[in-house]
Design a protein around this motif. Sequence first.
Motif, PDB file in Angstrom:
ATOM      1  N   SER A 234      -5.309   1.570  -9.351  1.00  0.00           N
ATOM      2  CA  SER A 234      -6.682   1.403  -8.846  1.00  0.00           C
ATOM      3  C   SER A 234      -6.998  -0.069  -8.620  1.00  0.00           C
ATOM      4  O   SER A 234      -7.588  -0.448  -7.598  1.00  0.00           O
ATOM      5  CB  SER A 234      -7.692   1.992  -9.826  1.00  0.00           C
ATOM      6  N   GLU A 235      -6.589  -0.886  -9.572  1.00  0.00           N
ATOM      7  CA  GLU A 235      -6.840  -2.329  -9.498  1.00  0.00           C
ATOM      8  C   GLU A 235      -6.145  -2.940  -8.273  1.00  0.00           C
ATOM      9  O   GLU A 235      -6.744  -3.715  -7.529  1.00  0.00           O
ATOM     10  CB  GLU A 235      -6.326  -2.980 -10.784  1.00  0.00           C
TER      11      GLU A 235
ATOM     12  N   SER B 211      -2.139   4.132 -14.010  1.00  0.00           N
ATOM     13  CA  SER B 211      -3.177   4.595 -13.073  1.00  0.00           C
ATOM     14  C   SER B 211      -4.247   3.526 -12.882  1.00  0.00           C
ATOM     15  O   SER B 211      -4.733   3.311 -11.760  1.00  0.00           O
ATOM     16  CB  SER B 211      -3.818   5.891 -13.577  1.00  0.00           C
ATOM     17  N   SER B 212      -4.606   2.867 -13.962  1.00  0.00           N
ATOM     18  CA  SER B 212      -5.575   1.773 -13.885  1.00  0.00           C
ATOM     19  C   SER B 212      -5.030   0.621 -13.029  1.00  0.00           C
ATOM     20  O   SER B 212      -5.754   0.046 -12.201  1.00  0.00           O
ATOM     21  CB  SER B 212      -5.902   1.283 -15.295  1.00  0.00           C
TER      22      SER B 212
ATOM     23  N   ASP C 179       1.013   4.115  -2.936  1.00  0.00           N
ATOM     24  CA  ASP C 179       0.862   5.545  -2.640  1.00  0.00           C
ATOM     25  C   ASP C 179       2.030   6.347  -3.212  1.00  0.00           C
ATOM     26  O   ASP C 179       1.839   7.425  -3.791  1.00  0.00           O
ATOM     27  CB  ASP C 179       0.748   5.783  -1.135  1.00  0.00           C
TER      28      ASP C 179
ATOM     29  N   SER D 205       1.644   6.594  -6.964  1.00  0.00           N
ATOM     30  CA  SER D 205       0.585   7.552  -7.291  1.00  0.00           C
ATOM     31  C   SER D 205       1.085   8.988  -7.185  1.00  0.00           C
ATOM     32  O   SER D 205       0.791   9.829  -8.044  1.00  0.00           O
ATOM     33  CB  SER D 205      -0.609   7.377  -6.352  1.00  0.00           C
TER      34      SER D 205
ATOM     35  N   LYS E 104      -5.195  -1.472  -5.524  1.00  0.00           N
ATOM     36  CA  LYS E 104      -5.794  -0.989  -4.268  1.00  0.00           C
ATOM     37  C   LYS E 104      -6.991  -1.857  -3.878  1.00  0.00           C
ATOM     38  O   LYS E 104      -7.154  -2.199  -2.709  1.00  0.00           O
ATOM     39  CB  LYS E 104      -6.204   0.482  -4.393  1.00  0.00           C
ATOM     40  N   ASP E 105      -7.806  -2.223  -4.864  1.00  0.00           N
ATOM     41  CA  ASP E 105      -8.944  -3.107  -4.599  1.00  0.00           C
ATOM     42  C   ASP E 105      -8.454  -4.485  -4.145  1.00  0.00           C
ATOM     43  O   ASP E 105      -9.024  -5.093  -3.240  1.00  0.00           O
ATOM     44  CB  ASP E 105      -9.822  -3.264  -5.844  1.00  0.00           C
TER      45      ASP E 105
ATOM     46  N   SER F  99       0.830  -1.200   0.000  1.00  0.00           N
ATOM     47  CA  SER F  99       0.000   0.000   0.000  1.00  0.00           C
ATOM     48  C   SER F  99       0.871   1.259   0.000  1.00  0.00           C
ATOM     49  O   SER F  99       0.587   2.220  -0.731  1.00  0.00           O
ATOM     50  CB  SER F  99      -0.926  -0.018   1.223  1.00  0.00           C
TER      51      SER F  99
END
Length: 127
Positions: A81-82, A77-78, A57, A60, A84-85, A53
């Motif tokens: 997001s993926e 970026s995709s 961060d 990002s 993080k889920d 994580s």
Amino acid sequence: MNIKNGTFSVSDDKDKAGNTIIYNNGGTNLNNFGSMENTSIQTTQIMDFEKISDLIDQISQNIKALHLPEAQENGLSSNISEIKDMIAQKDESGIRKVLQKIDGICQNITGNVVAAGIIAQIASILG
């Protein structure tokens, strides 16, 4: 058998050669196993979701410093997001795959200190 500072488990499964599998679940120093006939040892690394994580961060916050073409930046970026889920779901397999994708993107960026740092951190996570 001398086991220090960790855990291990013995599987009822056998490997392809019919050997008993002993899993080293991290932090175990296997100094003296004596006779290990028909036995194989597999080391498994337990994922540090907090470390992953933190890395995500950092990526990002520094994505612009990678100087990627827009399409690659959108793909990264995709991926962020993926992952993080996946962290929320503790999906280790999925996280490994996405980290490998991110690593591949960074491997293609030459001479960039940020990319080199990301590659090093991914390597430490994936082992």
